[in-house]
Design a protein around this motif. Structure first.
Motif, PDB file in Angstrom:
ATOM      1  N   THR A 504     -14.949 -24.548  -5.357  1.00 32.92           N
ATOM      2  CA  THR A 504     -14.244 -24.403  -6.633  1.00 32.92           C
ATOM      3  C   THR A 504     -13.165 -23.337  -6.507  1.00 32.92           C
ATOM      4  O   THR A 504     -13.449 -22.206  -6.105  1.00 32.92           O
ATOM      5  CB  THR A 504     -15.213 -24.022  -7.760  1.00 32.92           C
ATOM      6  N   PHE A 505     -11.936 -23.711  -6.862  1.00 28.30           N
ATOM      7  CA  PHE A 505     -10.814 -22.776  -6.836  1.00 28.30           C
ATOM      8  C   PHE A 505     -10.400 -22.471  -8.268  1.00 28.30           C
ATOM      9  O   PHE A 505     -10.068 -23.386  -9.035  1.00 28.30           O
ATOM     10  CB  PHE A 505      -9.639 -23.376  -6.062  1.00 28.30           C
ATOM     11  N   SER A 506     -10.436 -21.197  -8.629  1.00 24.25           N
ATOM     12  CA  SER A 506     -10.120 -20.771  -9.999  1.00 24.25           C
ATOM     13  C   SER A 506      -8.838 -19.942  -9.991  1.00 24.25           C
ATOM     14  O   SER A 506      -8.754 -18.927  -9.303  1.00 24.25           O
ATOM     15  CB  SER A 506     -11.268 -19.945 -10.583  1.00 24.25           C
ATOM     16  N   ARG A 507      -7.861 -20.396 -10.774  1.00 23.93           N
ATOM     17  CA  ARG A 507      -6.579 -19.697 -10.839  1.00 23.93           C
ATOM     18  C   ARG A 507      -6.551 -18.750 -12.028  1.00 23.93           C
ATOM     19  O   ARG A 507      -6.990 -19.094 -13.125  1.00 23.93           O
ATOM     20  CB  ARG A 507      -5.439 -20.703 -10.969  1.00 23.93           C
ATOM     21  N   PHE A 508      -6.056 -17.550 -11.791  1.00 26.69           N
ATOM     22  CA  PHE A 508      -5.848 -16.591 -12.872  1.00 26.69           C
ATOM     23  C   PHE A 508      -4.361 -16.269 -12.945  1.00 26.69           C
ATOM     24  O   PHE A 508      -3.615 -16.461 -11.986  1.00 26.69           O
ATOM     25  CB  PHE A 508      -6.663 -15.311 -12.648  1.00 26.69           C
ATOM     26  N   ARG A 520      -6.479  -9.672 -11.048  1.00 22.46           N
ATOM     27  CA  ARG A 520      -7.563 -10.230 -10.241  1.00 22.46           C
ATOM     28  C   ARG A 520      -8.880  -9.513 -10.549  1.00 22.46           C
ATOM     29  O   ARG A 520      -9.929 -10.148 -10.716  1.00 22.46           O
ATOM     30  CB  ARG A 520      -7.225 -10.105  -8.755  1.00 22.46           C
ATOM     31  N   PHE A 521      -8.821  -8.183 -10.595  1.00 21.54           N
ATOM     32  CA  PHE A 521     -10.025  -7.393 -10.860  1.00 21.54           C
ATOM     33  C   PHE A 521     -10.578  -7.704 -12.251  1.00 21.54           C
ATOM     34  O   PHE A 521     -11.802  -7.854 -12.427  1.00 21.54           O
ATOM     35  CB  PHE A 521      -9.704  -5.909 -10.736  1.00 21.54           C
ATOM     36  N   GLU A 522      -9.685  -7.822 -13.235  1.00 19.65           N
ATOM     37  CA  GLU A 522     -10.132  -8.127 -14.595  1.00 19.65           C
ATOM     38  C   GLU A 522     -10.785  -9.505 -14.660  1.00 19.65           C
ATOM     39  O   GLU A 522     -11.829  -9.685 -15.305  1.00 19.65           O
ATOM     40  CB  GLU A 522      -8.942  -8.060 -15.555  1.00 19.65           C
ATOM     41  N   TYR A 523     -10.194 -10.479 -13.969  1.00 16.16           N
ATOM     42  CA  TYR A 523     -10.768 -11.817 -13.968  1.00 16.16           C
ATOM     43  C   TYR A 523     -12.145 -11.814 -13.297  1.00 16.16           C
ATOM     44  O   TYR A 523     -13.093 -12.450 -13.788  1.00 16.16           O
ATOM     45  CB  TYR A 523      -9.833 -12.784 -13.232  1.00 16.16           C
ATOM     46  N   PHE A 524     -12.268 -11.087 -12.201  1.00 13.92           N
ATOM     47  CA  PHE A 524     -13.545 -11.037 -11.497  1.00 13.92           C
ATOM     48  C   PHE A 524     -14.636 -10.398 -12.357  1.00 13.92           C
ATOM     49  O   PHE A 524     -15.753 -10.924 -12.446  1.00 13.92           O
ATOM     50  CB  PHE A 524     -13.387 -10.254 -10.191  1.00 13.92           C
ATOM     51  N   CYS A 655     -13.477 -19.615  -5.161  1.00 11.16           N
ATOM     52  CA  CYS A 655     -12.298 -18.878  -4.685  1.00 11.16           C
ATOM     53  C   CYS A 655     -11.399 -18.515  -5.857  1.00 11.16           C
ATOM     54  O   CYS A 655     -11.129 -19.348  -6.731  1.00 11.16           O
ATOM     55  CB  CYS A 655     -11.496 -19.725  -3.699  1.00 11.16           C
ATOM     56  N   LEU A 656     -10.933 -17.269  -5.867  1.00 10.99           N
ATOM     57  CA  LEU A 656      -9.981 -16.804  -6.864  1.00 10.99           C
ATOM     58  C   LEU A 656      -8.587 -16.819  -6.244  1.00 10.99           C
ATOM     59  O   LEU A 656      -8.403 -16.393  -5.101  1.00 10.99           O
ATOM     60  CB  LEU A 656     -10.308 -15.387  -7.327  1.00 10.99           C
ATOM     61  N   PHE A 657      -7.606 -17.302  -7.012  1.00 12.23           N
ATOM     62  CA  PHE A 657      -6.239 -17.288  -6.497  1.00 12.23           C
ATOM     63  C   PHE A 657      -5.240 -17.199  -7.644  1.00 12.23           C
ATOM     64  O   PHE A 657      -5.554 -17.526  -8.797  1.00 12.23           O
ATOM     65  CB  PHE A 657      -5.956 -18.532  -5.652  1.00 12.23           C
ATOM     66  N   SER A 658      -4.058 -16.720  -7.315  1.00 13.96           N
ATOM     67  CA  SER A 658      -2.952 -16.682  -8.264  1.00 13.96           C
ATOM     68  C   SER A 658      -1.754 -17.375  -7.630  1.00 13.96           C
ATOM     69  O   SER A 658      -1.800 -17.780  -6.460  1.00 13.96           O
ATOM     70  CB  SER A 658      -2.587 -15.239  -8.617  1.00 13.96           C
ATOM     71  N   ARG A 659      -0.671 -17.485  -8.369  1.00 13.40           N
ATOM     72  CA  ARG A 659       0.513 -18.148  -7.819  1.00 13.40           C
ATOM     73  C   ARG A 659       1.126 -17.367  -6.668  1.00 13.40           C
ATOM     74  O   ARG A 659       1.913 -17.910  -5.889  1.00 13.40           O
ATOM     75  CB  ARG A 659       1.552 -18.367  -8.921  1.00 13.40           C
ATOM     76  N   TYR A 660       0.761 -16.091  -6.531  1.00  9.77           N
ATOM     77  CA  TYR A 660       1.284 -15.288  -5.427  1.00  9.77           C
ATOM     78  C   TYR A 660       0.489 -15.495  -4.136  1.00  9.77           C
ATOM     79  O   TYR A 660       0.833 -14.924  -3.102  1.00  9.77           O
ATOM     80  CB  TYR A 660       1.269 -13.804  -5.812  1.00  9.77           C
ATOM     81  N   ASP A 661      -0.556 -16.315  -4.206  1.00 13.77           N
ATOM     82  CA  ASP A 661      -1.362 -16.629  -3.022  1.00 13.77           C
ATOM     83  C   ASP A 661      -0.964 -17.959  -2.399  1.00 13.77           C
ATOM     84  O   ASP A 661      -1.746 -18.568  -1.668  1.00 13.77           O
ATOM     85  CB  ASP A 661      -2.851 -16.680  -3.392  1.00 13.77           C
ATOM     86  N   ALA A 662       0.249 -18.420  -2.678  1.00  6.78           N
ATOM     87  CA  ALA A 662       0.648 -19.764  -2.251  1.00  6.78           C
ATOM     88  C   ALA A 662       0.539 -19.945  -0.741  1.00  6.78           C
ATOM     89  O   ALA A 662       0.099 -20.999  -0.259  1.00  6.78           O
ATOM     90  CB  ALA A 662       2.074 -20.060  -2.719  1.00  6.78           C
TER      91      ALA A 662
END
Length: 688
Positions: A504-508, A520-524, A655-662
């Motif tokens: 599972t990939f979760s985007r924040f 990222r820390f807040e989402y975690f 997995c946590l990811f954002s648009r900056y992890d492209a």
């Protein structure tokens, strides 16, 4: 130890070598030169103020040589050695520096007998207008170069994209008017397609007449003096990359050296004539810099160089072997291929080595100012330059005339400390503080105009691309010939896991790069941690992978101090963790005393621990290296299934990811999926 220099050996003239005087401890400190408004006039003024014969040989504190200290037997995290950069001082007295050897003071300039010119030079030494060396360095056309340099200063680049051999190529050239498309360099399939020195061609043709796929991809850009960021370096292709880098470096050095010696003969013949202007030199002798991760990687480069140029003698080779070669490295059977390739042999990541060429001899451990090639780890070279706290005492003049920089295994350098690489590039091609005996009448005009950085070629070879490499390539690679970035189309590793597992990939959302760590820390803490706390004993077997050390410290402190995590027992393994402590943490995690184990990317890079008892994996952030995802998400869970600690198909990965992890995300999910996952409205993506 190899024999001394042959009497017939020819060397670069003293105009690019250094008299062997030691600098006194009470020498007056000099101010660092500021970027000149009128570079030529400022240079003349600064050199006029320095003593005409004043030069120095730094004595540097360093790790003991192999004769003095037992060699390490396991990978050492770079973090354990970073503190040493602040301890660099000039030792008192005249003790020998293990990085250099003493050389005769004031080596005399080679005097070439006019009758011997035919025997001294290759028949290919005549000017060739199509030779990339002539086009880029020796006889560049001002009407072509100057508009490009002006465009670079103004930030004007034009980008072209192409697909070649399953690689995406982005070619960037300075934007000049009229704008026209810049074609890719002509294909190079073998030695016959290169403008090589005759001696190199004769040496290489029997061994490598035809290039393999990697060599054919790299050679056109490398030998045409483009800056290069090659992001598809593999273990299998590593030897090909080294071969092309070393062949190009030797070709450049030999052409530079022979041109200087031939011009010396011309000047000797036409002595007293004022109209003879020969511009063939820089400020100092070193022309090639190779930044490498370990001493063993240095050995591989040096062995490749000697196999290509086949010197008659190798001076100080035994000392080099004793200090750099380690033949008895042992690994357990579960270590990955890339780990074995990187850490086999001498893993010391603090080193610097000067290599000097004469016509028949290669001299190891030459003083930097007498060297043609400098091999170094980023930390080792930073220590040679000096401590940033003593800015006025920094010694970087030996980097002033570097014309080719090679970063091999840049992904490994990233795992050490990328700031050291950035630091070194900051001091490349600056106007020297001292003259070091250089002849201003022989200096190329673009050195005097402070344009050396626009002629320098930089080649970066890595297994993958990262934002740090992209930024270095963008800001520090300003080659007027242009630059090219090559990276593959990725299929992803999701379907290559050895077991069936829900991923599972979760985007924040993050509004900027600077705000991303907090988001990222807040989402975690709000979306992930509560579910771990609620599971209670069922949370046992949770591996939390945290790539960044700064994020690791933040998450660890939260687990230790925040009431929301007080019911969760946890252990930690990072790059600083001692082996006994890491072993205890792994044992406690296996038997359930630690329900959560926090594990960093650098710890995995340096040690490749086999962690048992993993039932679920949480990637706080995705790893840069896609192999790590496969080893952790697939390998660890597969071992748990095999040992009956986990029911088949019940393992999970989040997995946590954002648009900056492209970039990271593309290597894991594949090029075709990454765009949708970054841009779509949904923020959760499941794969099985």
């Amino acid at each position: 130890m190899g024999g001394g220099s042959d009497e017939e050996d020819e060397d670069l003239p003293d105009a690019e070598s250094e008299p062997e005087e030691e600098i006194s401890s009470d020498e007056e400190e000099e101010e660092e030169p500021q970027p000149p408004a009128q570079a030529y006039l400022s240079l003349m003024k600064s050199l006029a103020e320095s003593a005409p014969n004043k030069a120095k040989r730094r004595k540097l504190d360093h790790q003991p040589s192999a004769e003095e200290t037992p060699k390490t037997t396991g990978p050492k995290p770079q973090a354990e050695t970073e503190a040493e950069e602040t301890k660099v001082q000039k030792p008192q007295g005249s003790g020998e520096d293990p990085d250099f050897v003493d050389e005769a003071d004031g080596e005399e300039e080679d005097q070439v007998d006019e009758a011997a010119i035919e025997d001294l030079f290759d028949q290919d030494d005549d000017l060739d207008a199509e030779d990339p060396f002539e086009v880029h360095f020796d006889s560049p056309k001002d009407d072509v170069v100057q508009p490009r340099i002006k465009a670079i200063k103004e930030g004007g680049w034009t980008n072209q994209r192409a697909i070649q051999n399953s690689l995406r190529i982005q070619l960037s050239v300075p934007k000049v008017e009229p704008t026209q498309e810049q074609p890719l360099p002509s294909p190079i399939t073998g030695i016959a397609d290169l403008k090589l020195k005759k001696r190199l061609e004769e040496s290489m043709a029997p061994k490598r007449a035809k290039f393999d796929a990697v060599e054919q991809t790299v050679a056109p850009l490398l030998f045409n003096y483009h800056d290069l960021l090659y992001c598809d370096r593999t273990v299998a292709g590593g030897q090909s990359v080294r071969r092309m880098a070393c062949l190009h470096a030797l070709n450049h050095l030999f052409k530079t050296r022979d041109r200087i010696i031939k011009n010396n003969a011309k000047l000797s013949k036409h002595q007293g004539e004022d109209d003879l202007e020969l511009r063939d030199q820089g400020f100092t002798r070193p022309k090639v810099l190779m930044l490498l991760p370990t001493r063993q990687s240095c050995v591989k480069m040096v062995d490749m160089i000697t196999s290509i140029c086949e010197p008659a003698q190798q001076e100080n080779r035994k000392r080099f072997d004793d200090s750099y070669v380690e033949k008895h490295t042992k690994f357990s059977d579960d270590k990955a291929e890339d780990f074995r390739d990187l850490f086999y042999g001498n893993q010391d990541d603090i080193f610097r080595l000067g290599l000097k060429f004469t016509r028949k001899t290669v001299k190891y451990f030459s003083q930097f100012y007498n060297s043609d090639i400098i091999f170094a780890s980023p930390l080792g070279l930073k220590m040679a330059i000096g401590s940033i706290e003593e800015e006025k005492k920094l010694d970087y003049d030996f980097l002033s005339s570097i014309e080719l920089v090679v970063l091999d295994q840049a992904d490994a350098l990233l795992m050490q400390n990328w700031d050291h690489v950035v630091f070194i590039f900051k001091y490349l091609n600056l106007t020297p503080r001292e003259s070091h005996g250089f002849d201003v009448t022989r200096a190329r005009h673009w050195y005097l105009d402070d344009h050396a950085k626009y002629y320098r070629q930089t080649a970066i070879f890595s297994s993958f691309n990262t934002p740090e490499m992209t930024e270095l390539f963008r800001t520090s690679c300003q080659n007027w010939a242009g630059k090219a970035r090559l990276q593959p189309e990725y299929q992803g590793v999701l379907s290559t896991l050895p077991i069936k597992v829900k991923q599972t990939f979760s985007r924040f959302d993050a509004y900027s790069v600077a705000a991303e760590p907090d988001a990222r820390f807040e989402y975690f803490t709000k979306a992930i941690l509560p579910s771990i706390a609620k599971r209670g004993k069922d949370a046992a077997g949770t591996l939390l992978f945290v790539p960044s050390y700064f994020d690791f410290v933040r998450v660890r402190n939260y687990f230790a101090n925040n009431p929301a995590a007080e019911t969760i027992t946890f252990g930690t393994i990072c790059e600083h963790t001692d082996v006994p402590v890491a072993s205890r943490a792994r044992s406690y995690f296996l038997d359930g005393r630690y329900r959560v184990l926090i594990y960093t990317e650098r710890a995995h890079h340096f040690m490749r621990y086999q962690i048992r008892g993993v039932k679920r994996v949480i990637f706080y952030a995705l790893p840069d290296n896609p192999l790590f995802y496969k080893e952790i998400a697939g390998g660890y869970l597969a071992k748990s299934e095999q040992s009956m600690l986990l029911e088949a198909g019940r393992g999970t990965v989040k997995c946590l990811f954002s648009r900056y992890d492209a970039m990271k995300l593309e290597r894991i999910v594949g090029t075709k999926r990454v765009g949708k996952m970054i841009a779509e409205q949904g923020d959760t993506f499941d794969f099985v």
